[in-house]
Scaffold this active site. Structure first.
Site, mmCIF file in Angstrom:
data_model
loop_
_atom_site.group_PDB
_atom_site.id
_atom_site.type_symbol
_atom_site.label_atom_id
_atom_site.label_comp_id
_atom_site.label_asym_id
_atom_site.label_seq_id
_atom_site.Cartn_x
_atom_site.Cartn_y
_atom_site.Cartn_z
ATOM 1 N N GLY A 68 0.011 -16.956 0.717
ATOM 2 C CA GLY A 68 0.281 -16.983 2.148
ATOM 3 C C GLY A 68 0.416 -15.586 2.698
ATOM 4 O O GLY A 68 -0.109 -14.616 2.123
ATOM 5 N N SER A 69 1.119 -15.449 3.781
ATOM 6 C CA SER A 69 1.246 -14.157 4.450
ATOM 7 C C SER A 69 2.134 -13.209 3.655
ATOM 8 O O SER A 69 3.023 -13.636 2.906
ATOM 9 C CB SER A 69 1.830 -14.340 5.852
ATOM 10 O OG SER A 69 3.207 -14.699 5.770
ATOM 11 N N THR A 70 1.894 -11.919 3.850
ATOM 12 C CA THR A 70 2.726 -10.919 3.189
ATOM 13 C C THR A 70 4.165 -10.996 3.691
ATOM 14 O O THR A 70 5.109 -10.807 2.913
ATOM 15 C CB THR A 70 2.144 -9.513 3.419
ATOM 16 O OG1 THR A 70 0.877 -9.429 2.735
ATOM 17 C CG2 THR A 70 3.055 -8.427 2.871
ATOM 18 N N VAL A 102 5.951 -13.631 4.611
ATOM 19 C CA VAL A 102 6.665 -14.693 3.893
ATOM 20 C C VAL A 102 6.720 -14.374 2.402
ATOM 21 O O VAL A 102 7.717 -14.672 1.730
ATOM 22 C CB VAL A 102 5.990 -16.065 4.140
ATOM 23 C CG1 VAL A 102 6.681 -17.164 3.333
ATOM 24 C CG2 VAL A 102 6.017 -16.402 5.624
ATOM 25 N N GLU A 117 -0.128 -14.211 -3.955
ATOM 26 C CA GLU A 117 -1.419 -13.811 -3.383
ATOM 27 C C GLU A 117 -1.243 -13.831 -1.882
ATOM 28 O O GLU A 117 -1.056 -14.895 -1.284
ATOM 29 C CB GLU A 117 -2.526 -14.762 -3.829
ATOM 30 C CG GLU A 117 -3.921 -14.159 -3.631
ATOM 31 C CD GLU A 117 -4.657 -14.744 -2.459
ATOM 32 O OE1 GLU A 117 -4.437 -14.251 -1.335
ATOM 33 O OE2 GLU A 117 -5.450 -15.670 -2.651
ATOM 34 N N CYS A 176 -7.812 -14.787 3.742
ATOM 35 C CA CYS A 176 -7.089 -13.570 3.332
ATOM 36 C C CYS A 176 -8.026 -12.467 2.882
ATOM 37 O O CYS A 176 -7.670 -11.289 2.925
ATOM 38 C CB CYS A 176 -6.083 -13.902 2.234
ATOM 39 S SG CYS A 176 -6.797 -14.805 0.841
#
Length: 476
Positions: free
Chosen positions: A230-232, A234, A252, A286
């Protein structure tokens, strides 16, 4: 009506409903497509307990049994393609091509992992003392907590659970609230293929409940390892919690992929691959190309090829691509407005354009981007790409690496020696020479550097992440 259906949890092999639900809306139409239950900490505990109960028997299954389940799951997924594709269209507005690509890659992943299970082996080393024997075993971690995002939901959701299960772990899978029915379908397919109850347990939470439920699972002493895609932003939270409770993890996260177009590049090839790498799934990948670094000597010619290829692949006569929510469109437009206010120039597109819904946006290329602009470093995660001119290899590498991210990248050149020099110098988990930055397949280890995460999915490396070594010695 579709809106009356409620996506259930799957705990200990049984579908379970929740007293609380939330609406799942289509980003393409804004309409409610169905409801979804929202898990409490009690539901999370039940999922962990089910995984614990199933752990001993599952880790002792023979590799052939796991293999057969995965091969059967690949068949089931193919048979249910129409249903599975519709779930993606409903929940994330996926075009048929993107949905079918997700399903095809996932089927291939199931087959590939099925064939790799027998590669997990221990060793019998020779000790320094002739009177001592030793074995190094590889044992499953136990219960794994897996989380996956919505943007490539079959690929990323299956990857999150498949490798731990293949290694003999059991899983608590927290799906994305944006694509809960897709991820329920992953669990459903595996259970239809014969996965025993408790091996894979599926829950979902709405955003307001996610922090407490997530921490309760990570804090549980029976949960031994975590994976998150997911997002950096989070990912930093998950990493902090994992550190607090001393749990190993695989992350990741986000990306800001560069594509270097060198002076000897095949411009038609480079243009096509950059368009695909930038705008597949409306740039919501991503690994999406976010910065094209083009040699100044061929910049004008490349731009011409790029615009032609954009019209061929993403025709202006078709409706604009769908983004997951209105805020994603607003973020991309904000980045573009900031850039143009500081001297950037739009190569194509209209920032003010209004589409059929507020969740749609057409691909935009912006040139003359500099480091003072927000778009230079922020991940857009949308149909926006920056074009930056470069003149030397050193300058190209400096700009390519001038980001906190390091997931994927691309290089276009007809000189393999040049391509390999760039590949060695770029700080990313993968570099693709003469191909787009979006590339993820089960045969290749996948993961990032820097703030794009650590650890690896896929390949035999992805299996090794879910076993730990145990040393046994004895006196002869």
């Amino acid at each position: 009506m579709a809106s009356t259906y409620t996506v259930p949890f799957l705990i200990n092999g049984q579908e379970q409903s929740s007293s609380r639900t939330f609406e799942v809306k289509s980003p393409a139409t804004g309409k409610v497509v169905h409801l979804c239950g929202t898990a409490t900490e009690a539901d999370a505990l039940a999922a962990v307990n089910a995984a614990v109960a199933a752990s001993s028997e599952w880790q002792n299954t023979v590799p052939g049994r796991r293999r057969d389940i995965f091969l059967k799951a690949a068949t089931v997924m193919g048979e249910r393609r129409g249903e599975l594709s519709q779930h993606m269209a409903d929940e994330i507005g996926a075009a048929p091509g993107w949905a079918n690509f997700n399903i095809d890659v996932t089927i291939d992943m199931l087959k590939d992992v099925a064939g790799r299970i027998c590669t997990l082996t221990g060793t019998v080393p020779t000790c320094s003392d002739p009177g001592t024997g030793a074995m190094i075993l590889k044992e499953p971690y136990g219960v794994v907590f897996a989380m996956a995002p919505w943007n490539a939901p079959y690929i990323l959701g299956t990857r999150a659970v498949l490798f731990p299960i293949a290694a003999g772990c059991t899983v608590v899978f927290k799906g994305s609230e944006r694509a809960p029915r897709v991820m329920h379908a992953i669990a459903s397919v595996l259970h239809e293929a014969g996965l025993p109850k408790g091996v894979l347990n599926y829950i979902v939470t709405e955003p307001a409940d996610s922090p407490s439920v997530t921490e309760s699972i990570i804090a549980n002493q029976n949960v031994k390892k975590i994976n998150f895609t997911g997002s950096t932003a989070v990912g930093r939270i998950i990493g902090k919690l994992a550190g607090q409770y001393l749990k190993p993890l695989v992350l990741e996260l986000g990306g800001k992929a560069p594509a270097i177009v060198w002076k000897d590049a095949d411009l038609e090839l480079a243009a096509k691959q950059c368009v695909l790498g930038s705008f597949l799934n409306a740039g919501q990948i991503c690994m999406s190309t976010e910065r094209i670094l083009v040699h100044k000597s061929i910049s004008k010619a490349f731009q011409s090829h790029l615009l032609q290829m954009m019209e061929i692949i993403f025709s202006s006569k078709e409706d604009a691509p769908v983004l997951i929510m209105e805020q994603s469109v607003e973020k991309n437009k904000s980045l573009l407005k900031d850039a143009t206010s500081k001297g950037a120039v739009l190569l194509n597109g209209d920032i003010q354009a209004e589409e059929s819904t507020k969740t749609r946006m057409r691909p935009i290329v912006v040139t003359k981007v500099t480091s003072e602009m927000d778009i230079y470093k922020q991940e857009s995660f949308g149909p926006t790409v920056s074009l930056i001119e470069i003149e030397t290899e050193e300058e190209a590498l400096r700009i390519a690496n001038d980001t906190e991210y390091g997931l994927s990248s691309a290089v276009f050149t007809e000189d393999l020696r040049v391509g390999l020099r760039f590949a060695k110098g770029i700080e990313t988990g993968a570099v693709h020479i003469n191909s787009m930055s979006v590339h993820d397949e089960s045969a290749l280890p996948h993961g990032g550097a820097k703030a794009s995460g650590f650890g690896r999915f896929n390949n035999s490396s992805g299996l090794e992440e879910w076993v730990r070594t145990k040393t046994i010695t004895w006196r002869n």
